[in-house]
Write an enzyme that holds these catalytic residues in place. Structure first.
Site, PDB file in Angstrom:
ATOM      1  N   ARG A 158      -3.425  -7.058 -10.067  1.00 53.61           N
ATOM      2  CA  ARG A 158      -2.899  -7.169  -8.365  1.00 53.61           C
ATOM      3  C   ARG A 158      -1.306  -7.172  -8.189  1.00 53.61           C
ATOM      4  O   ARG A 158      -1.088  -7.642  -7.323  1.00 53.61           O
ATOM      5  CB  ARG A 158      -3.736  -7.658  -7.980  1.00 53.61           C
ATOM      6  CG  ARG A 158      -5.671  -7.966  -7.803  1.00 53.61           C
ATOM      7  CD  ARG A 158      -5.764  -6.849  -6.573  1.00 53.61           C
ATOM      8  NE  ARG A 158      -6.273  -5.920  -8.066  1.00 53.61           N
ATOM      9  CZ  ARG A 158      -6.790  -5.936  -9.420  1.00 53.61           C
ATOM     10  NH1 ARG A 158      -7.520  -6.835  -9.100  1.00 53.61           N
ATOM     11  NH2 ARG A 158      -7.621  -5.204 -10.296  1.00 53.61           N
ATOM     12  N   SER A 231     -11.205 -10.031  -0.735  1.00 49.81           N
ATOM     13  CA  SER A 231     -10.706 -10.602  -2.183  1.00 49.81           C
ATOM     14  C   SER A 231      -9.667 -11.888  -1.368  1.00 49.81           C
ATOM     15  O   SER A 231      -8.293 -10.803  -1.667  1.00 49.81           O
ATOM     16  CB  SER A 231     -10.936 -10.549  -3.250  1.00 49.81           C
ATOM     17  OG  SER A 231     -11.881 -10.452  -3.756  1.00 49.81           O
ATOM     18  N   GLU A 327      -4.271 -12.923  -2.606  1.00 55.75           N
ATOM     19  CA  GLU A 327      -3.801 -11.594  -2.201  1.00 55.75           C
ATOM     20  C   GLU A 327      -3.528 -10.605  -1.380  1.00 55.75           C
ATOM     21  O   GLU A 327      -2.127  -9.268  -1.958  1.00 55.75           O
ATOM     22  CB  GLU A 327      -5.304 -10.689  -2.875  1.00 55.75           C
ATOM     23  CG  GLU A 327      -5.169  -9.660  -3.841  1.00 55.75           C
ATOM     24  CD  GLU A 327      -6.380  -9.326  -3.753  1.00 55.75           C
ATOM     25  OE1 GLU A 327      -7.306  -9.688  -4.669  1.00 55.75           O
ATOM     26  OE2 GLU A 327      -6.621  -7.552  -3.186  1.00 55.75           O
TER      27      GLU A 327
HETATM   28  C1  LIG Z   1     -14.044  -5.455   2.297  1.00 55.88           C
HETATM   29  C2  LIG Z   1     -12.870  -5.161   1.558  1.00 55.88           C
HETATM   30  C3  LIG Z   1     -12.674  -5.249   0.096  1.00 55.88           C
HETATM   31  C4  LIG Z   1     -11.681  -4.922  -0.939  1.00 55.88           C
HETATM   32  N1  LIG Z   1     -11.928  -4.771  -1.714  1.00 55.88           N
HETATM   33  C5  LIG Z   1     -10.956  -4.717  -2.366  1.00 55.88           C
HETATM   34  C6  LIG Z   1     -11.138  -4.255  -4.472  1.00 55.88           C
HETATM   35  O1  LIG Z   1     -11.952  -4.554  -4.289  1.00 55.88           O
HETATM   36  N2  LIG Z   1     -10.310  -4.031  -5.064  1.00 55.88           N
HETATM   37  C7  LIG Z   1      -9.132  -4.382  -4.023  1.00 55.88           C
HETATM   38  O2  LIG Z   1      -7.826  -4.367  -5.307  1.00 55.88           O
HETATM   39  N3  LIG Z   1      -8.685  -4.125  -3.163  1.00 55.88           N
HETATM   40  C8  LIG Z   1      -9.293  -4.485  -2.247  1.00 55.88           C
HETATM   41  N4  LIG Z   1      -9.228  -4.627  -0.965  1.00 55.88           N
HETATM   42  C9  LIG Z   1      -7.975  -4.801  -0.522  1.00 55.88           C
HETATM   43  C10 LIG Z   1      -7.310  -3.541  -0.758  1.00 55.88           C
HETATM   44  O3  LIG Z   1      -8.542  -2.574   0.527  1.00 55.88           O
HETATM   45  C11 LIG Z   1      -6.608  -2.942  -1.051  1.00 55.88           C
HETATM   46  O4  LIG Z   1      -5.159  -3.386  -1.434  1.00 55.88           O
HETATM   47  C12 LIG Z   1      -6.075  -1.035  -0.055  1.00 55.88           C
HETATM   48  O5  LIG Z   1      -5.007  -0.854  -1.396  1.00 55.88           O
HETATM   49  C13 LIG Z   1      -5.520  -1.753   1.020  1.00 55.88           C
HETATM   50  O6  LIG Z   1      -5.248  -0.034   1.498  1.00 55.88           O
HETATM   51  P1  LIG Z   1      -4.249   0.628   2.751  1.00 55.88           P
HETATM   52  O7  LIG Z   1      -4.339   1.390   2.640  1.00 55.88           O
HETATM   53  O8  LIG Z   1      -5.064  -0.648   4.141  1.00 55.88           O
HETATM   54  O9  LIG Z   1      -2.705  -0.764   2.609  1.00 55.88           O
HETATM   55  P2  LIG Z   1      -2.193  -1.979   4.243  1.00 55.88           P
HETATM   56  O10 LIG Z   1      -3.196  -3.184   4.182  1.00 55.88           O
HETATM   57  O11 LIG Z   1      -2.599  -0.839   4.937  1.00 55.88           O
HETATM   58  O12 LIG Z   1      -1.314  -2.426   3.491  1.00 55.88           O
HETATM   59  C14 LIG Z   1      -0.736  -3.165   2.354  1.00 55.88           C
HETATM   60  C15 LIG Z   1       0.388  -2.948   1.684  1.00 55.88           C
HETATM   61  O13 LIG Z   1       0.810  -2.245   1.251  1.00 55.88           O
HETATM   62  C16 LIG Z   1       1.613  -1.674   1.753  1.00 55.88           C
HETATM   63  N5  LIG Z   1       2.069  -0.329   1.685  1.00 55.88           N
HETATM   64  C17 LIG Z   1       0.076   0.905   2.230  1.00 55.88           C
HETATM   65  N6  LIG Z   1       1.228   2.181   2.071  1.00 55.88           N
HETATM   66  C18 LIG Z   1       2.001   2.069   1.798  1.00 55.88           C
HETATM   67  C19 LIG Z   1       2.509   3.267   0.741  1.00 55.88           C
HETATM   68  N7  LIG Z   1       1.792   4.783   1.113  1.00 55.88           N
HETATM   69  N8  LIG Z   1       3.855   3.833   0.631  1.00 55.88           N
HETATM   70  C20 LIG Z   1       4.999   2.067   0.527  1.00 55.88           C
HETATM   71  N9  LIG Z   1       3.532   0.575   0.527  1.00 55.88           N
HETATM   72  C21 LIG Z   1       2.601   1.029   1.476  1.00 55.88           C
HETATM   73  C22 LIG Z   1       1.722  -1.833   3.011  1.00 55.88           C
HETATM   74  O14 LIG Z   1       3.586  -2.305   3.889  1.00 55.88           O
HETATM   75  C23 LIG Z   1       1.964  -3.436   2.744  1.00 55.88           C
HETATM   76  O15 LIG Z   1       2.659  -4.822   1.863  1.00 55.88           O
HETATM   77  C24 LIG Z   1     -10.297  -4.961   0.204  1.00 55.88           C
HETATM   78  C25 LIG Z   1     -10.304  -4.795   1.424  1.00 55.88           C
HETATM   79  C26 LIG Z   1     -11.555  -5.672   2.565  1.00 55.88           C
HETATM   80  C27 LIG Z   1     -10.604  -5.534   3.881  1.00 55.88           C
END
Ligand SMILES: Cc1cc2nc3c(=O)[nH]c(=O)nc-3n(C[C@H](O)[C@H](O)[C@H](O)COP(=O)(O)OP(=O)(O)OC[C@H]3O[C@@H](n4cnc5c(N)ncnc54)[C@H](O)[C@@H]3O)c2cc1C
Length: 335
Positions: A158, A231, A327
């Site tokens: 992570r 998480s 996380e």
């Molecule tokens: C119900 C649920 C279940 C989940 N299960 C998991 C799991 O099993 N495993 C896991 O690892 N995670 C899990 N997550 C966490 C999350 O989905 C992941 O971390 C996912 O990759 C985040 O993507 P996002 O586009 O929503 O990122 P965002 O929330 O939009 O951004 C997260 C971070 O990344 C940065 N960011 C986003 N896009 C970019 C880009 N293009 N360039 C540079 N920085 C960027 C943002 O600035 C921020 O710091 C879960 C979340 C939820 C709500």
């Protein structure tokens, strides 16, 4: 005015000064360069599923990465170039339908492909780093876009250099999958749910989605337990000596000769915090299905998320001496 509550899955966070949605790689590049030129604050968001933004909102530009595209490149195996705004789970569904294995156990993770390397997403025995070849990265310091091999990204559990502070925008990913309609199951809970250790990738995807649904770990408007960041704490990694001093029933997995991984969910439960727990008067609670998820039960605030997170950390620290690390990324809120 758009609020961060509307742009994030935890549904907390005040207004953003400006929101720009970039639907192509060029638009994403231009939006970032324009925001950087102003010297104001900026934030790239994909699906907003791993951020908690404070109730005061964000006093800068939010750049939403919505650039789409999956392209197969020449190369060994199945080499794919994927744009940052491609929804991660749609990518997984596409690869499974094509009979390409490698990310099927990562089914159901919300958010964008561009955010996947930020915390090296992982679940059910697979991690992005298993298949990531390189990223295209627009570097905040140089203003240039460069192709960075996966080995140079500091990817770990992570974690990545970007999560640790390297600033810029992930424009796209290169992934290498395998032309194979079956996959190996590397996670015992999943193997026992499916009943075998290797299976068609379509079955693995369905098995993972079923397990995730039962834990409120897929986004589902009908499930209040999915109003979360998934998480909330990572599984702590502690020294082997320290782990020996924990109660003998504490679940532990050897990471290497000196380090041991603990279960954050087990520590929370055994610190006396149960599913559904909430602080008095709060609109934020532990999921009723999964001890590791903090959920917004409706009308919750970022401050309430922070309060519950800090309470859990204090309870686990005083019971076991272990400091849980959040996380999600906190912006304008103490987690
Ligand atoms: C119900 C649920 C279940 C989940 N299960 C998991 C799991 O099993 N495993 C896991 O690892 N995670 C899990 N997550 C966490 C999350 O989905 C992941 O971390 C996912 O990759 C985040 O993507 P996002 O586009 O929503 O990122 P965002 O929330 O939009 O951004 C997260 C971070 O990344 C940065 N960011 C986003 N896009 C970019 C880009 N293009 N360039 C540079 N920085 C960027 C943002 O600035 C921020 O710091 C879960 C979340 C939820 C709500």
């Amino acid at each position: 005015m758009t609020t961060l509550a509307e742009l994030t899955t935890m549904r907390v966070g005040g207004p953003a000064d400006a929101v720009v949605t970039a639907t192509t790689r060029d638009e994403l590049t231009d939006a970032a360069l324009a925001a950087w030129e102003t010297g104001d604050e900026w934030l790239v968001l994909g699906g907003g599923s791993n951020v908690v933004v404070g109730d005061a909102g964000f006093g800068g530009t939010v750049i939403r990465a919505a650039s789409r595209g999956i392209e197969r490149l020449d190369g060994d195996g199945v080499l794919l170039r994927v744009e940052a705004g491609e929804p991660w789970d749609e990518l997984v569904a596409h690869t499974v339908a094509q009979g390409w294995s490698g990310i099927e156990a990562l089914s159901g993770i919300p958010g964008s492909t561009g955010a996947a390397p930020i915390q090296n997403i992982g679940a059910y025995g697979q991690e992005l780093s298993d298949v990531l070849v390189a990223i295209d990265f627009l570097d905040y310091v140089t203003g240039q876009s460069e192709r960075l091999p996966a080995a140079d990204l500091g990817l770990g559990y992570r974690m990545s250099d970007m999560k640790a502070g390297r600033q810029g925008v992930v424009l796209g990913l290169e992934l290498r999958l395998e032309e194979s309609a079956s996959g190996v199951i590397r996670y015992s809970q999943l193997a026992s749910a499916i009943g075998v250790e290797s299976a068609p990738i379509a079955e693995i995807r369905e098995g993972v989605l079923a397990l995730r649904r039962a834990k409120g770990m897929v986004l589902d408007t009908a499930d209040p337990d999915s109003v979360s960041c998934g998480s909330f704490f990572t599984n702590p990694i502690v020294g082997e000596n320290f782990a020996r001093g924990l109660p003998p029933e504490t679940p532990q997995w050897l990471v290497d000769d000196t380090a041991v991984k603990l279960s954050a969910a087990w520590l929370i439960e055994h610190a006396g915090i149960t599913k559904g727990f909430r602080l008095p008067g709060s609109n934020v609670a532990i999921s009723s299905k999964h001890t590791l998820a903090i959920t917004n039960r409706g009308g919750g605030t970022a401050e309430e998320v922070g309060e519950l997170a800090r309470y859990i950390q204090a309870m686990v620290l005083s019971r076991f001496g272990v400091a849980l690390q959040p996380e999600p990324v906190g912006i304008g809120v103490e987690l």
